[in-house]
Design an enzyme around this catalytic site. Structure first.
Site, PDB file in Angstrom:
ATOM      1  N   THR A   1      35.645   5.833  64.407  1.00 18.72           N
ATOM      2  CA  THR A   1      34.084   5.734  65.789  1.00 18.72           C
ATOM      3  C   THR A   1      33.694   5.109  65.098  1.00 18.72           C
ATOM      4  OG1 THR A   1      33.640   7.366  63.624  1.00 18.72           O
ATOM      5  CG2 THR A   1      34.490   8.285  65.454  1.00 18.72           C
TER       6      THR A   1
ATOM      7  N   LYS B   1      31.955   1.428  67.534  1.00 16.13           N
ATOM      8  CA  LYS B   1      30.422   1.364  67.708  1.00 16.13           C
ATOM      9  C   LYS B   1      30.485  -0.501  67.239  1.00 16.13           C
ATOM     10  CE  LYS B   1      29.739   6.212  65.189  1.00 16.13           C
ATOM     11  NZ  LYS B   1      29.848   6.450  63.866  1.00 16.13           N
TER      12      LYS B   1
ATOM     13  N   LYS C   1      41.870   3.714  53.625  1.00 19.27           N
ATOM     14  CA  LYS C   1      41.564   2.685  54.226  1.00 19.27           C
ATOM     15  C   LYS C   1      41.370   0.827  54.116  1.00 19.27           C
ATOM     16  CE  LYS C   1      38.111   6.504  55.761  1.00 19.27           C
ATOM     17  NZ  LYS C   1      37.668   5.973  57.431  1.00 19.27           N
TER      18      LYS C   1
ATOM     19  N   HIS D   1      41.253  16.670  62.006  1.00 22.10           N
ATOM     20  CA  HIS D   1      41.405  15.521  61.949  1.00 22.10           C
ATOM     21  C   HIS D   1      41.837  14.381  60.613  1.00 22.10           C
ATOM     22  CE1 HIS D   1      37.069  15.731  63.930  1.00 22.10           C
ATOM     23  NE2 HIS D   1      37.450  17.070  63.779  1.00 22.10           N
TER      24      HIS D   1
ATOM     25  N   LYS E   1      32.536   1.512  55.822  1.00 28.37           N
ATOM     26  CA  LYS E   1      33.470   2.918  55.832  1.00 28.37           C
ATOM     27  C   LYS E   1      33.240   3.886  55.065  1.00 28.37           C
ATOM     28  CE  LYS E   1      36.775   0.509  58.073  1.00 28.37           C
ATOM     29  NZ  LYS E   1      36.845   1.771  59.662  1.00 28.37           N
ATOM     30  N   ARG E   2      33.622   5.462  54.621  1.00 32.32           N
ATOM     31  CA  ARG E   2      33.940   5.985  53.225  1.00 32.32           C
ATOM     32  C   ARG E   2      34.849   4.713  52.627  1.00 32.32           C
ATOM     33  NH1 ARG E   2      31.221  10.627  51.385  1.00 32.32           N
ATOM     34  NH2 ARG E   2      32.516  10.488  49.753  1.00 32.32           N
TER      35      ARG E   2
HETATM   36  C1  26W Z   1      36.582  18.283  51.045  1.00 31.10           C
HETATM   37  C2  26W Z   1      37.722  17.597  51.685  1.00 31.10           C
HETATM   38  C3  26W Z   1      36.912  17.086  53.411  1.00 31.10           C
HETATM   39  C4  26W Z   1      38.520  16.935  53.713  1.00 31.10           C
HETATM   40  C5  26W Z   1      38.657  16.081  55.063  1.00 31.10           C
HETATM   41  C6  26W Z   1      36.521  16.734  53.663  1.00 31.10           C
HETATM   42  C7  26W Z   1      36.309  16.427  54.781  1.00 31.10           C
HETATM   43  C8  26W Z   1      37.789  16.280  55.441  1.00 31.10           C
HETATM   44  C9  26W Z   1      37.260  15.211  57.387  1.00 31.10           C
HETATM   45  C10 26W Z   1      38.504  15.532  57.934  1.00 31.10           C
HETATM   46  C11 26W Z   1      37.335  13.513  56.327  1.00 31.10           C
HETATM   47  C12 26W Z   1      36.898  13.411  57.617  1.00 31.10           C
HETATM   48  O1  26W Z   1      35.268  12.345  58.076  1.00 31.10           O
HETATM   49  N1  26W Z   1      38.150  12.587  58.917  1.00 31.10           N
HETATM   50  C13 26W Z   1      37.903  11.223  59.424  1.00 31.10           C
HETATM   51  O2  26W Z   1      37.225  12.214  61.652  1.00 31.10           O
HETATM   52  C14 26W Z   1      37.099  11.393  62.390  1.00 31.10           C
HETATM   53  C15 26W Z   1      36.489  11.566  63.494  1.00 31.10           C
HETATM   54  O3  26W Z   1      37.411  12.191  64.246  1.00 31.10           O
HETATM   55  C16 26W Z   1      38.233  10.068  62.732  1.00 31.10           C
HETATM   56  O4  26W Z   1      38.154   9.228  63.424  1.00 31.10           O
HETATM   57  C17 26W Z   1      38.949   9.484  61.514  1.00 31.10           C
HETATM   58  O5  26W Z   1      39.688   8.745  60.941  1.00 31.10           O
HETATM   59  C18 26W Z   1      39.224  10.717  60.229  1.00 31.10           C
HETATM   60  O6  26W Z   1      39.021  10.162  59.031  1.00 31.10           O
END
Ligand code: 26W
Length: 811
Positions: free
Chosen positions: A653, A657, A551, A357, A545-546
């Site tokens: 995503t 939406k 971003k 991801h 978004k976060r």
């Molecule tokens: C704590 C470490 C950590 C590392 C990565 C926590 C969370 C992550 C995720 C990979 C972050 C995340 O939410 N990624 C998002 O995943 C979505 C679903 O596929 C994508 O639509 C987003 O672009 C992507 O940033």
């Protein structure tokens, strides 16, 4: 179709719950009691279905998928389950007879916020779609006592407060104490030789933690299949050490209990950034080990052998967080069932699939080897052996390329590289948008692609669109149904029928009225929560978004500051009124992200305090962005800001939406934006900014000089000056520094300044387009009509086909 209930039946069921759970009759029950009883009745209906299809699954002995994820973001469940089971009308009426309004009950439910952002919400959308498609697929995660923090904004700063969602949220959880599992941490390994001269490793002196399953039932729309999201809660086998207690060592006597319980205490609020923390390793191993043991046991009950494990069980790894499933399955096969390495490895590889991801290096998990070995000695020894064999293979395949071998190693430089372990073991690996899948193949996993090109594929993300359209935006959904019938609720591609009405001015007018009503609904919320009055006829320009620098919320703020500067220079300037709406949580330790929130909030105040600008420019920063808040915001948006630096957002995503709710995307050629562009065509989207290859070239050549923009671009110069002079009395030095600092090669890492001009021009196009009502309406209806491919049902069918090899239960 699901059993239909009469109003009386539902009434009686609720009355029965009130009496047996709370000792009350309806007339004397509190709102909470009615809420809980209603949930329990819905839960019963789901349990009845669950049992029914469980029998079916058992008799068919079909393959089932287990979706492992550290995060799930279900949001609320009552409304979703009632909608999915198509029983809203009877519940509405039954509750009416108790003098209760169903909407009020919906609003009482806290969000289950067991995730940070996109990755967690995707997992929940996928569970919905798996059930909708009639497939057997279950989730495994942690039952965090505290979910993602509640964000408060105080004096323009983010404050984090704990989210004790279990207070009311636990009504959906069914504890299964008799299915608890033991998980072992620490201790040491001992080599023991058996009577046949075979060496065995014995794990001794470990600490035991108990995992208790809390099951949440998952419904799908118009489907009889109910699946399970199993959330593990950690506890200790020893509540008190009586010996220590007797000696007066009270705290010490409870140490083991605390050690165990802290594991499932709280979700790491870290998004796309990892730190090598031992608690996080323990969380991962805790839920993985409990889940894998449970799976193996269940498989043995069903089939009596593990030889066909991979034929009946698929284990999907949602990003690298659940990677330990690979060595843990190896451990179970080797140590508990005495499989030979090669056979075990073959079965494990055929079981595992993995989705990546993110390619951001700070988000790729690399665990310090010594820490890993200390916490999980047996797993460490297994990873060492996996790596040894992997290295032998790499030596054979790439004898002359040491750099590539190092890059592909599973253990390198004292670190365990989890993504490489995933790719080495999984038989299918996918990215989450066409562009992202291309990038992982060309860059991140290029070496692996040379060895096994067929392993790699793409599945573009999708959303549980019925939640985001039908439930969140009932007016729009009803109107679509009026025009095209209800088929779109089963097959999102049918939304395309809306294209027939693109030239129909009455339809466009109705759509704009619905949008306005949704904007008023949001405006009321804003008035109540932010005490800002917003104009529903202004453009609602939304970025939710976060908060992360990649971003580029900062680019959005730069544009707003530019508009402000222009209005100050020429108060008569013709600027179409805009309301810039932000929602974003920043990781608690992410300083720059918090600064950006602060900037947005101070800017908001400055605009509001200025009579020259306040009727044309407004910023609303909505605190505590969450699934429920998103459900309110999406239907009200005109413009969808998807402005990440090209190459950084894996998919996005939120973009989907917003699109399905008729917002027009203003975005870069990043993630799924590229596919949105393909779906709607150039004239129905605003694209700007550098392309992935251009960004790459600039980085490679080392020619980027962000500070030059401060001299050469007068608009940027004025923005920097505004920030230096102070916004609402505050100077944002750290932000300015991060963009321009000295001759630091890291300055403006995400090319805010490089993309500013192009963004500014695209924003001017947006303003112009919005003023042509017909044109905007046509863009909007096209976006809704073409959003069908972003249904999670489509994504799940692709996973089932290309990755998991499963079929609907009834097939
Ligand atoms: C704590 C470490 C950590 C590392 C990565 C926590 C969370 C992550 C995720 C990979 C972050 C995340 O939410 N990624 C998002 O995943 C979505 C679903 O596929 C994508 O639509 C987003 O672009 C992507 O940033």
């Amino acid at each position: 179709m699901i059993n239909k209930f009469t109003v009386n039946e539902i009434k009686e069921r609720i009355e029965e719950k009130l009496l047996h759970h709370f000792g009350r009759e309806a007339k004397s029950a509190t709102k909470h009691q009615i809420y809980k009883s209603t949930c329990l009745v819905v839960r019963d209906i789901m349990s009845e279905l669950w049992n029914k299809n469980h029998d079916l699954i058992d008799s068919h002995k079909q393959k089932q998928i287990y979706y492992l994820s550290m995060e799930f973001l279900p949001g609320t469940s009552l409304k979703n389950n009632i909608f999915n089971l198509e029983i809203e009308n009877v519940f509405k009426e039954a509750l009416n007879e108790f003098g209760e309004n169903i909407e009020t009950l919906y609003e009482m439910e806290p969000d289950a916020g067991l995730g940070n952002g996109g990755l967690g919400r995707l997992a929940s959308c996928y569970l919905d779609a798996i059930a909708t498609c009639g497939m057997a697929g279950h989730g495994f995660s942690i039952c965090y006592e505290y979910g993602i923090f509640k964000q408060k904004i105080k004096d323009c700063k983010q404050i984090e407060e704990p989210d004790d969602w279990l207070n009311l949220g636990d009504i959906w959880l069914i504890p299964k104490y008799d299915e608890a599992e033991e998980v072992h941490f620490g201790g040491k390994l001992e080599e023991v030789w058996d009577e046949n001269g075979k060496m065995k490793l014995i794990h001794r002196d470990y600490t035991t933690v108990i995992g208790i399953p809390k099951d949440m039932l998952i419904t799908g729309y118009g489907s009889e299949v109910v699946n399970t999201l199993r959330l593990w809660k950690s506890t200790s086998p020893i509540s008190i050490n009586m010996e220590l207690f007797a000696k007066g060592k009270y705290l010490k006597s409870m140490e083991e209990k605390h050690f165990a319980e802290v594991i499932s205490k709280i979700l790491y609020p870290e998004d796309a950034h990892v730190e090598g923390k031992s608690l996080r390793i323990m969380q991962q191993y805790f839920f993985i080990s409990a889940s894998m043991q449970a799976l193996v046991k269940r498989h043995l009950i069903r089939f009596g052998t593990l030889d066909n494990f991979h034929e009946k069980v698929g284990v999907h790894i949602n990003d690298t967080h659940p990677t330990m499933a690979i060595p843990e399955l190896m451990r179970i096969f080797l140590d508990e069932y005495e499989y030979e390495w090669d056979k075990a490895w073959e079965i494990v590889c055929k079981t595992i699939t993995y989705t990546n991801h993110t390619i951001m290096s700070e988000a790729l998990e690399k665990w310090p080897e010594d820490l890993f070995a200390k916490l999980l000695p047996r797993l460490h020894s297994i990873v060492v052996e996996i790596n040894r064999r992997h290295t032998v293979m790499l030596m054979r395949e790439f004898p002359n390329n040491e750099a590539l071998r190092n890059e592909m190693a599973i253990i390198y430089d004292g670190k365990l590289k989890m993504a490489n372990l995933c790719v080495a073991a999984a038989h299918k690996v996918n990215g989450v948008s066409a562009l992202h899948s291309k990038i992982i193949k060309e860059k991140l996993f290029n070496g692996f692609v040379k060895l096994t090109p067929d392993k790699f594929t793409n599945v573009t993300n999708g959303i549980a669109y019925r939640r985001w359209l039908c439930q969140a935006n009932p007016k729009l959904s009803d109107f679509i149904e009026e025009l095209c019938g209800s088929e779109f609720k089963y097959n999102a591609m049918n939304l395309e029928n809306l294209m027939k009405y693109k030239e129909d001015s009455n339809v466009l007018e109705r759509l704009s009225i619905i949008k306005r009503e949704n904007k008023i609904r949001l405006a009321d919320y804003i008035k109540k929560h932010n005490n800002i009055i917003v104009n529903p006829d202004s453009i609602f320009d939304v970025q939710v978004k976060r908060l992360h620098e990649y971003k580029r919320q900062l680019l959005n703020l730069f544009h707003i500051m530019d508009l402000y500067n222009q209005l100050k220079e020429n108060p008569n300037k013709d600027i179409y009124p805009r309301t810039f709406i932000f929602g974003a949580k920043a990781a608690a330790g992410y300083h720059m992200a918090k600064q950006i929130i602060s900037l947005a909030c101070h800017l908001s105040k400055m605009l509001e305090d200025d009579p020259v600008v306040r009727d044309r420019l407004k910023i609303v920063f909505l605190e505590n962005y969450s699934v429920s808040l998103a459900e309110l915001i999406m239907p009200a948006a005109d413009v969808s800001e998807q402005i990440s630096l090209a190459g950084k957002e894996a998919s996005g995503t939120g973009n989907m939406k917003l699109m399905i709710n008729g917002a027009i995307t203003l975005g870069t050629m990043d993630g799924a934006n590229v596919e949105i562009l393909n779906a709607v065509g150039n004239e129905n989207i605003f694209i700007f900014g550098l392309l992935v290859d251009e960004v790459e070239k600039i980085i490679q050549s080392g020619i980027y000089r962000p500070w030059a923009y401060c001299h050469e671009n007068k608009y940027i110069a004025n923005i920097i000056k505004l920030m230096t002079d102070g916004i609402d009395g505050i100077v944002f030095g750290d932000i300015i520094n991060s963009l321009t600092a000295g001759y630091n090669s890291n300055a403006d890492q995400y090319f805010v300044l490089a993309d500013f001009d192009s963004y500014k021009m695209a924003q001017e196009d947006v303003s112009l387009a919005y003023q042509n009502k017909t044109k905007w309406g046509q863009m909007s209806i096209t976006n809704i009509a073409k959003s069908g491919i972003f249904s999670a049902d489509r994504s799940i069918k692709e996973y089932a086909d290309k990755i998991w090899g499963i079929k609907p239960i009834n097939d």
